[in-house]
Design a protein around this motif. Structure first.
Motif, PDB file in Angstrom:
ATOM      1  N   VAL A   1     123.402  24.288  40.054  1.00 58.10           N
ATOM      2  CA  VAL A   1     124.182  23.296  39.300  1.00 58.10           C
ATOM      3  C   VAL A   1     125.247  22.607  40.161  1.00 58.10           C
ATOM      4  CG1 VAL A   1     125.846  23.040  37.425  1.00 58.10           C
ATOM      5  CG2 VAL A   1     123.751  24.385  37.086  1.00 58.10           C
ATOM      6  N   LEU A   2     125.924  23.393  40.985  1.00 57.90           N
ATOM      7  CA  LEU A   2     127.055  22.827  41.727  1.00 57.90           C
ATOM      8  C   LEU A   2     126.698  21.600  42.570  1.00 57.90           C
ATOM      9  CD1 LEU A   2     129.017  26.075  42.677  1.00 57.90           C
ATOM     10  CD2 LEU A   2     129.764  24.241  41.138  1.00 57.90           C
ATOM     11  N   PRO A   3     125.522  21.562  43.226  1.00 56.46           N
ATOM     12  CA  PRO A   3     125.201  20.357  43.999  1.00 56.46           C
ATOM     13  C   PRO A   3     125.152  19.110  43.124  1.00 56.46           C
ATOM     14  CG  PRO A   3     123.759  22.139  44.644  1.00 56.46           C
ATOM     15  CD  PRO A   3     124.521  22.608  43.437  1.00 56.46           C
TER      16      PRO A   3
ATOM     17  N   HIS B   1     125.556  21.585  50.635  1.00 58.45           N
ATOM     18  CA  HIS B   1     126.465  22.532  51.277  1.00 58.45           C
ATOM     19  C   HIS B   1     127.405  23.191  50.275  1.00 58.45           C
ATOM     20  CE1 HIS B   1     124.980  20.308  54.705  1.00 58.45           C
ATOM     21  NE2 HIS B   1     125.485  21.217  55.497  1.00 58.45           N
ATOM     22  N   TYR B   2     127.847  22.401  49.271  1.00 55.28           N
ATOM     23  CA  TYR B   2     128.838  22.944  48.344  1.00 55.28           C
ATOM     24  C   TYR B   2     128.220  23.793  47.246  1.00 55.28           C
ATOM     25  CZ  TYR B   2     132.498  20.569  50.780  1.00 55.28           C
ATOM     26  OH  TYR B   2     133.374  20.204  51.765  1.00 55.28           O
ATOM     27  N   GLY B   3     126.933  23.640  47.029  1.00 59.58           N
ATOM     28  CA  GLY B   3     126.267  24.545  46.107  1.00 59.58           C
ATOM     29  C   GLY B   3     126.004  25.896  46.754  1.00 59.58           C
ATOM     30  N   SER B   4     125.697  25.841  48.056  1.00 57.29           N
ATOM     31  CA  SER B   4     125.458  27.081  48.787  1.00 57.29           C
ATOM     32  C   SER B   4     126.804  27.727  49.141  1.00 57.29           C
ATOM     33  CB  SER B   4     124.648  26.762  50.040  1.00 57.29           C
ATOM     34  OG  SER B   4     124.336  27.930  50.745  1.00 57.29           O
ATOM     35  N   ILE B   5     126.808  28.756  49.951  1.00 53.23           N
ATOM     36  CA  ILE B   5     128.033  29.531  50.163  1.00 53.23           C
ATOM     37  C   ILE B   5     128.328  29.716  51.656  1.00 53.23           C
ATOM     38  CG2 ILE B   5     127.718  30.842  48.045  1.00 53.23           C
ATOM     39  CD1 ILE B   5     127.059  32.889  50.910  1.00 53.23           C
ATOM     40  N   SER B   6     129.574  30.071  51.927  1.00 52.86           N
ATOM     41  CA  SER B   6     129.976  30.427  53.284  1.00 52.86           C
ATOM     42  C   SER B   6     130.265  31.918  53.304  1.00 52.86           C
ATOM     43  CB  SER B   6     131.229  29.642  53.667  1.00 52.86           C
ATOM     44  OG  SER B   6     132.089  30.421  54.460  1.00 52.86           O
TER      45      SER B   6
ATOM     46  N   ALA C   1     135.315  32.504  44.982  1.00 51.64           N
ATOM     47  CA  ALA C   1     135.276  32.181  46.407  1.00 51.64           C
ATOM     48  C   ALA C   1     133.893  31.678  46.811  1.00 51.64           C
ATOM     49  CB  ALA C   1     135.666  33.402  47.235  1.00 51.64           C
ATOM     50  N   LEU C   2     132.854  32.327  46.289  1.00 50.25           N
ATOM     51  CA  LEU C   2     131.495  31.883  46.608  1.00 50.25           C
ATOM     52  C   LEU C   2     131.251  30.468  46.104  1.00 50.25           C
ATOM     53  CD1 LEU C   2     129.436  35.124  45.845  1.00 50.25           C
ATOM     54  CD2 LEU C   2     129.821  34.073  48.077  1.00 50.25           C
ATOM     55  N   SER C   3     131.651  30.231  44.867  1.00 48.94           N
ATOM     56  CA  SER C   3     131.402  28.907  44.298  1.00 48.94           C
ATOM     57  C   SER C   3     132.226  27.844  45.007  1.00 48.94           C
ATOM     58  CB  SER C   3     131.755  28.910  42.808  1.00 48.94           C
ATOM     59  OG  SER C   3     131.069  29.963  42.155  1.00 48.94           O
ATOM     60  N   ALA C   4     133.402  28.221  45.457  1.00 49.83           N
ATOM     61  CA  ALA C   4     134.288  27.258  46.099  1.00 49.83           C
ATOM     62  C   ALA C   4     133.898  26.968  47.535  1.00 49.83           C
ATOM     63  CB  ALA C   4     135.726  27.790  46.067  1.00 49.83           C
ATOM     64  N   SER C   5     133.151  27.875  48.146  1.00 55.68           N
ATOM     65  CA  SER C   5     132.901  27.745  49.584  1.00 55.68           C
ATOM     66  C   SER C   5     131.690  26.863  49.859  1.00 55.68           C
ATOM     67  CB  SER C   5     132.693  29.116  50.202  1.00 55.68           C
ATOM     68  OG  SER C   5     131.464  29.653  49.784  1.00 55.68           O
ATOM     69  N   ALA C   6     131.617  26.354  51.081  1.00 58.58           N
ATOM     70  CA  ALA C   6     130.513  25.476  51.469  1.00 58.58           C
ATOM     71  C   ALA C   6     129.803  26.058  52.678  1.00 58.58           C
ATOM     72  CB  ALA C   6     131.057  24.085  51.790  1.00 58.58           C
TER      73      ALA C   6
END
Ligand SMILES: Nc1ncnc2c1ncn2[C@@H]1O[C@H](COP(=O)(O)O)[C@@H](O)[C@H]1O
Ligand SMILES: Nc1ncnc2c1ncn2[C@@H]1O[C@H](COP(=O)(O)O)[C@@H](O)[C@H]1O
Ligand SMILES: Nc1ncnc2c1ncn2[C@@H]1O[C@H](COP(=O)(O)O)[C@@H](O)[C@H]1O
Ligand code: NA
Ligand code: NA
Ligand code: NA
Lengths: 103, 325, 325, 325, 103, 103
Positions: free
Chosen positions: D81-83, D107-112, D269-274
């Motif tokens: 959803v986030l992308p 990038h923003y849907g996935s995580i760092s 943190a996961l959702s916020a990270s890219a």
């Protein structure tokens, strides 16, 4: 700028044979050479890759040597016995160099 | 028997073995997971240094007994003899020609230091100690097998394969020099030296071994995927039978020398294991016509996993039974 | 005297020194043992970060005394002056021409951070502490010697050798930035920061240093084998005499500043040591005609081992005698 | 509020953050400080293995509760959803065309994973624990965002971008395989396995993280220096706003699932990270026309530092307020 | 496929001089170049190897640049002062490229 | 020594595209190739460097392939769709090889 004709010999050869090849090249009067890493490749004997390898048994290198054209035949004659039984490739091409006195 | 099974089972679910399995699975699934060459080499330098050093310190602690020299001689003899056994067996069991058979045989006379390391760490887990000089025996067993194999070839009238350059390369092979050097440093500095660096070479050892085995799993898996086809059933079988035969030779030598349970087990592990670093490099120089896929895949993809998972607990159980009995 | 000998002897059989020796021997025996470039760089990053960080934490602990600034100035002055001394001595003792002499001189004005690290670890072994800001002094002494040497050359009318690019490269050299940066981080986070990462930067430090010295031994041994011929007796002698002279300068500075025994010893070690990372790179840019075999072999193959084995215990003994007396 | 500020301040002067800052500063000053590629990869393998393993052990310790499966599903849904949210926002806020916007959105849907690791280490510092399976959630969130972004593009009638090779590469991406593999090994070997290797994967963890962040700082700083120009104000703003939006989604999911304070914070943190490893590689294959400077600089140079310094303490404070309230 | 004539310039040069060389190349209007690692070599100034080296003082790299033939002379003129006093080798050879507009 | 004419194809391409390119090359009947590392470079899409990179997203490699001249066109035709949309460079040059039967 003025450039001079020369030959570029590039030999892709197993890492374990590197010193034997460069010894033979020095024997043939070569004034210099450079060794470049090879990451992997594929040929009649299958595919290989350097990743994660610890030993030298499976790696290859590329030895590049710029020489004056008249030294080429001597070089190939001396280098051939080293590469003969081994996997790898020898390619010679024309090139132009600055400072011809160096080769 | 039950004891062996328990040991094998607990061995199988150790992080070390599972890391190897992870590597194999990742390679077979064609994941792009890979350990950079430099990191893999760095870890192998670490492992060789640590294992050599610890062996040396243990010799410094307990003193040199007369068995050291005898054990070295026994190791060298095994390394000379095992390739001949392996060669004969290969000619019987597999359709390999003389060249390929000799190249494979050289690997089985020599040793795999990671198998040795996994063996020592299994001993530790079982609360057993082994003679510290077994590290020196390991180093002594690396090279003779190569000479043996080249002698097998030259007997076939196939010309000289050995020159002084190659001889020097084999004797001063990096892993031999590092293992022996670290062993001597350990002997010289003893417990005091170990105290200075033990939080580097003792504490993280098992963890580094995990990552190293992850990498070996990746390399083995890649080898199986690309070169598995060359392993005919006869060759495959050899990869499992030969370690058992080697282990029997090692058992005889270890018991004959009067080694401790741990020492006998390591002697078996050394004899059972097959080289995958020093010998392949020497074979590329001396027997370039031999097919590297065969010996690499067999040593790293068959015999190494066999020893790691089933072989080592078996050797330990047998060593324990025999030395106690 | 006896004390020095005991110290020197116990220093000589430490794992650190013996690892260096192992590297030299392996290289001279033309073993293929080698540490990958990336691993060597990784270890040097680790050592610089750890030593800088620990220095910073110690400053945070004990507070900044006025001597910090004075010590930095003294270090900078030494780094400017020592090349001039070295240059004069070289012109006297060796047949080197101006260019080669200036290039060598730059190395001796600058410092070897591994010599510094070995010095601190010897202090630790002796139960002594040094001022934490000596790390900052070490960083401050890296670069001025290069300017000094280029000034010596330009005096000879040999044209401008320095441009703004080179100046930036020298000042923001990776090892200076890392050392100073880690020092500042240590200052800022103090003991609390150290607690978070000490099992990374304190415990394994000595062990990493062993492997790093193994690598330095390999590089030094290779250098001696290939380039040892360029070292005429006069140059060789310089490689042993100059550190002693440098150490005297360092002694005077350290005592003048009123540093602790450990601080004086480190000031001597810094002054006595010769660069083998930052200065060679700068010389290749600014003085490409100078022969790198001379300065590399001298710095890494002669002066470094001399300091490591005999120099450091000597400097410690002198520092102890002088500061206590 | 005060609590957040204290937390943020103490976070800012931790060795971890300061190491990142050192890297950025060194790169901006054009220092030649650099971490070899192989060492950086080695550290990332270490971090992934350690974090995965520890997560698995914690699951083995506390048992699997029904929330594991639900959390995985929630993570996958968020990643899908986030992308779409990011894409819409980008089209609103920035002048990016569809291709660039979709690439950034992926990038923003996935995580760092490093943001995740920094989050867990902040939790540890605060004495909080999180569900061990959050590691598995992290792995599950890596890939779906890529599919989402490619679907956004294909809707625009821009042809098929996905083939089975790419699909396999995405699913068996090295970091996913290592994270999941280590997690499973941790589950299988449990506390007993951890005891064997904890002085490798627990004790030095924070220190390795420092050096890894030093490297990330260097890469981010180099990116900002070379590619900072492409970041128009609207895009820059997105790099700070999107993590906050992502965190809200993560908050809702975490609270909805009934996770612990630590679990909610990590979900945020996961959702916020890219992403900056897996997704860029996939984008180069699937959307080669998209400009890598935009997504790399934004993800690594803007969003990552934002999360590391301000985001994480904020998310923790909110998670604490919400779960306690 | 249609190919177009171009020149391949390969310069083996000390790592410390890399940025100076590429700056000079950009000055000469070069649109792109690649840098390849060199593991070791031998020449009039002796043999060297990258193994175990920590500093940049001893390493070399190969800078490879494909350019349109008419830009060659300008490139060599601008690059020569950089390489002149330094060890290393400059070799130029003919090649064919796809997508000529890129060079 | 007797040498034989051949072509040397060197493709600098993103690491993520390596296997796709070599698959296409094998499709075109190439008998072997080698992969060389590239440390960094610069082009129309800006500068990049391998240092400190963890992912494969930003790296490039050079795939070198020596082939018989008559296979060149097929190779370029098959390889072009792979490189077309991607950054990178394809250069072909003449060379001479020993042991012609290998190519
Ligand atoms: N035609 C070729 N062009 C470039 N490299 C080659 C070629 N053939 C072989 N090689 C390299 O040489 C190695 C051994 O080749 P081969 O002897 O055919 O097994 C391969 O793995 C490649 O790295
Ligand atoms: N003829 C050559 N062919 C290839 N590389 C060379 C040649 N001459 C020198 N080099 C490289 O350039 C370095 C310095 O050469 P030199 O300036 O002759 O000392 C050598 O160590 C080689 O790496
Ligand atoms: N003319 C060139 N010569 C050599 N390498 C090049 C050239 N142009 C581009 N490259 C390489 O290909 C990469 C991408 O180039 P580009 O597609 O122009 O952005 C560059 O970063 C270089 O590594
Ligand atoms: Na054996
Ligand atoms: Na000095
Ligand atoms: Na996200």
């Amino acid at each position: 700028m003025e450039t001079h004709k020369a030959k570029r010999v590039a030999v892709i050869i197993e890492a374990v044979m590197q010193s034997r090849l460069t010894d033979a090249m020095e024997d043939a009067g070569v004034t210099g050479y450079s060794v470049l890493p090879v990451l992997g490749g594929s040929g009649r004997s299958g595919a290989w890759s350097r990743e994660g390898q610890v030993g030298r048994g499976q790696g290859m290198v590329q030895v590049v040597c710029i020489i004056a054209a008249d030294k080429l035949d001597d070089l190939l004659t001396k280098a051939f016995p080293v590469v003969e039984k081994h996997i790898g490739v020898v390619a010679v091409s024309d090139c132009e160099v600055l400072r011809a006195e160096r080769f | 028997m039950e004891q062996i099974l328990t040991l094998a089972a607990s061995n199988l679910i150790s992080p070390i073995i599972l890391s190897f399995v992870l590597g194999v699975v990742a390679a077979l699934a064609r994941s792009d997971l890979s350990v950079p060459e430099a990191v893999a080499k760095g870890m192998s330098i670490y492992l060789l240094f640590a294992i050599g050093f610890k062996g040396g310190v243990s010799v410094a602690d307990y003193g040199v007994d007369g068995r050291l020299a005898l054990s070295l001689l026994a190791g060298i003899a095994l390394s000379f003899v095992l390739p001949i056994v392996a060669f004969g067996l290969l000619r019987l069991m597999s359709g390999l020609d003389r060249l390929d058979a000799a190249a494979v045989a050289a690997h089985y006379g020599s040793i795999s230091i990671v198998t040795f390391v996994a063996g020592t760490s299994m001993l530790e887990g079982a609360g057993l100690e082994a003679e510290g000089y077994m590290v020196a025996v390991a180093a002594a067993m690396e090279a003779p097998a190569i000479l043996s194999a080249l002698w097998l070839i030259s007997r076939g009238g196939d010309g000289r394969r050995m020159d002084s350059d190659l001889m020097r390369e084999i004797m001063f092979n990096g892993s031999i020099v590092l293992l022996v050097g670290a062993f001597l440093i350990g002997c010289a500095t003893g417990q005091e030296g170990l105290d200075k660096i033990d939080s580097f070479i003792v504490a993280p050892f098992q963890g580094v071994l995990c990552l190293f085995l992850l990498d070996m799993g990746l390399v083995a898996g890649r080898g199986l995927r690309q070169g598995g086809g060359v392993l005919k059933p006869g060759i495959l079988l050899f990869g499992v039978v030969m370690p058992l035969i080697g282990a029997c030779f090692g058992l005889a030598a270890g018991v004959g020398l009067g080694l401790s349970t741990g020492g006998v087990m390591l002697m078996m592990a050394l004899s059972a294991s097959a080289s995958y670093i020093a010998v392949p490099a020497a074979m590329r120089v001396a027997l370039p016509e031999a097919n590297p896929s065969i010996y690499l895949t067999l040593s790293l993809g068959v015999t190494f996993p066999f020893n790691l998972t089933l072989g080592l607990p078996l050797y330990l159980a047998i060593a324990a039974a025999v030395t106690r009995g």
